[in-house]
Design an enzyme around this catalytic site. Structure first.
Site, mmCIF file in Angstrom:
data_model
loop_
_atom_site.group_PDB
_atom_site.id
_atom_site.type_symbol
_atom_site.label_atom_id
_atom_site.label_comp_id
_atom_site.label_asym_id
_atom_site.label_seq_id
_atom_site.Cartn_x
_atom_site.Cartn_y
_atom_site.Cartn_z
ATOM 1 N N CYS A 145 3.243 8.253 1.992
ATOM 2 C CA CYS A 145 2.954 7.663 2.784
ATOM 3 C C CYS A 145 3.936 6.337 2.386
ATOM 4 C CB CYS A 145 1.324 7.296 4.397
ATOM 5 S SG CYS A 145 2.055 5.689 5.391
ATOM 6 N N CYS A 167 -3.373 -3.641 14.591
ATOM 7 C CA CYS A 167 -2.434 -3.055 13.379
ATOM 8 C C CYS A 167 -2.453 -4.171 12.370
ATOM 9 C CB CYS A 167 -1.195 -2.845 13.568
ATOM 10 S SG CYS A 167 -0.340 -1.995 11.803
ATOM 11 N N CYS A 180 4.340 -7.233 8.413
ATOM 12 C CA CYS A 180 5.291 -7.245 9.193
ATOM 13 C C CYS A 180 5.065 -8.293 9.791
ATOM 14 C CB CYS A 180 4.745 -5.881 9.533
ATOM 15 S SG CYS A 180 5.809 -4.716 11.133
ATOM 16 N N CYS A 227 2.040 -5.852 16.566
ATOM 17 C CA CYS A 227 0.935 -4.516 17.281
ATOM 18 C C CYS A 227 -0.105 -5.644 16.976
ATOM 19 C CB CYS A 227 1.256 -3.517 16.639
ATOM 20 S SG CYS A 227 2.800 -2.839 17.224
ATOM 21 N N CYS A 276 -2.982 1.905 7.662
ATOM 22 C CA CYS A 276 -2.195 1.096 7.328
ATOM 23 C C CYS A 276 -2.410 -0.980 7.326
ATOM 24 C CB CYS A 276 -0.828 1.185 7.883
ATOM 25 S SG CYS A 276 0.863 0.481 7.441
ATOM 26 N N GLU A 302 1.074 -0.937 -0.076
ATOM 27 C CA GLU A 302 0.064 0.251 0.106
ATOM 28 C C GLU A 302 0.951 1.463 0.301
ATOM 29 O OE1 GLU A 302 -3.549 -2.097 3.202
ATOM 30 O OE2 GLU A 302 -2.452 -0.008 3.680
#
Length: 355
Positions: free
Chosen positions: A112, A126, A119, A123, A344, A99
């Site tokens: 961004c 997220c 990832c 977290c 995100c 993205e």
């Protein structure tokens, strides 16, 4: 260790920074001024093929074709928000998706960018971590996001004026690619983005915070903190078990002492989890030892796969007032693109689910 970047026989043409282009033309028997011409075609004229580099001799264009490839960013989808935010979902050459978000502000346009496919930081609030980490992006794949967005803005005579490295992934776990990306972005013969108009955000990879402090850059640093103590932060951010809160704070103190620059602490407010007055008071106590600090309060985004609720508006302002009473500068992030899943990882998660 993160997974290796996508391996190809040829590097991407955007992988090389200015110094590396100088070396490449010299090693290939070309005059040094050719590096400037190549940089100009890539970042000022923004062409997407070697054949368009008309002031280069055919022999040099052939060498470039033999040595490099352009990054393929296939546009899977593009959404435009009512507030002007544009979110791209791009397909990479290996069919992974990333993205990129372009945001319009009264002071200019920011982008961004993403640094990893997925990832591994984990977290709990997220969407980027859904599906885990697939691989690192190469420098050229990060650069290509900016070039592609700038081509879009070229149609209206606008330009990218600031960059936030806050997309999918942990930039400090793809450290060398992120640093090379920065060197390319800030070079005066390229896109020439001012260093103080770039922010890199990390979840707290302590060794590379020290390393970043020693880079002698003016790039802004943001730390995703999201809790005022070890126990709560470990529940929200598993990375805290690798790099405990106390070690993170010491690294931040080193950064401030070494650079004289402010750190922004990103704090996502989650209803009845980390948004109570006692959390604000504890956070103020931790940060009062770092006068060059600023807290950016972020109302948490709804993610269907996560079970967090938004903090009520009045409670957000209460949290801010407590920090300010403790002499901590605090602002509330203005939301953009909420109608297009601009947070995100949300768009990529939907894409993965549909596949």
């Amino acid at each position: 260790m993160s997974l290796k970047p996508y391996l190809k026989e040829k590097p991407f043409v955007y992988d090389l920074n200015w110094d590396e282009w100088q070396t490449w033309v010299k090693e290939n028997g070309e005059s040094s001024f050719r590096a400037g011409q190549i940089f100009d075609w890539l970042y000022i004229k923004r062409v997407f093929s070697f054949d368009e580099m008309s002031n280069l001799p055919k022999s040099l264009r052939d060498k470039l074709k033999d040595s490099f490839e352009f990054v393929t960013l296939g546009e899977i989808t593009k959404y435009q928000s009512q507030d002007g935010t544009v979110k791209f979902l791009f397909e990479l050459e290996d069919k992974n998706a990333i993205e990129t978000v372009v945001m319009k502000h009264n002071y200019g346009n920011s982008i961004c960018v993403t640094t990893q496919v997925g990832c591994r930081v984990g977290c709990t609030f997220c969407a980027s971590t859904l599906g885990g980490l697939k691989r690192d992006l190469r420098p050229g794949e990060i650069v290509a996001q900016v070039v592609k967005a700038q081509k879009l803005l070229d149609e209206t005579g606008e330009r990218i004026s600031s960059i936030v490295i806050m997309g999918i992934g942990e930039p400090f776990e793809n450290y060398e690619s992120t640093m090379n990306f920065l060197r390319i972005m800030i070079h005066p013969k390229g896109l020439n983005i001012g260093q103080r108009h770039i922010t890199v955000s990390t979840s707290g990879i302590v060794p590379n915070i020290y390393k970043f402090a020693d880079e002698n850059l003016q790039v802004n640093l943001a730390i995703s903190i999201h809790a005022p103590n070890d126990e709560l932060r470990s529940k929200l951010m598993p990375v805290n078990r690798r790099f405990p809160f106390v070690d993170l704070i010491e690294a931040c103190k080193y950064y401030i002492a070494k650079t004289g620059r402010r750190i922004t602490f990103e704090y996502a407010l989650m209803g009845e989890v980390n948004d109570q007055p006692e959390h604000a008071e504890e956070l103020a106590k931790v940060l009062k030892e770092m006068p060059l600090s600023h807290v950016n309060l972020i109302p948490v985004n709804f993610v269907a796969e996560r079970d967090f609720k938004r903090t009520p508006r009045d409670d957000i302002f209460t949290f801010q007032r407590i920090l300010e009473k403790g002499k901590i500068n605090a602002t509330i992030r203005r939301e953009q693109g909420s109608d297009i899943a601009a947070a995100c990882g949300q768009l990529r998660a939907k894409h993965m689910e549909s596949k």
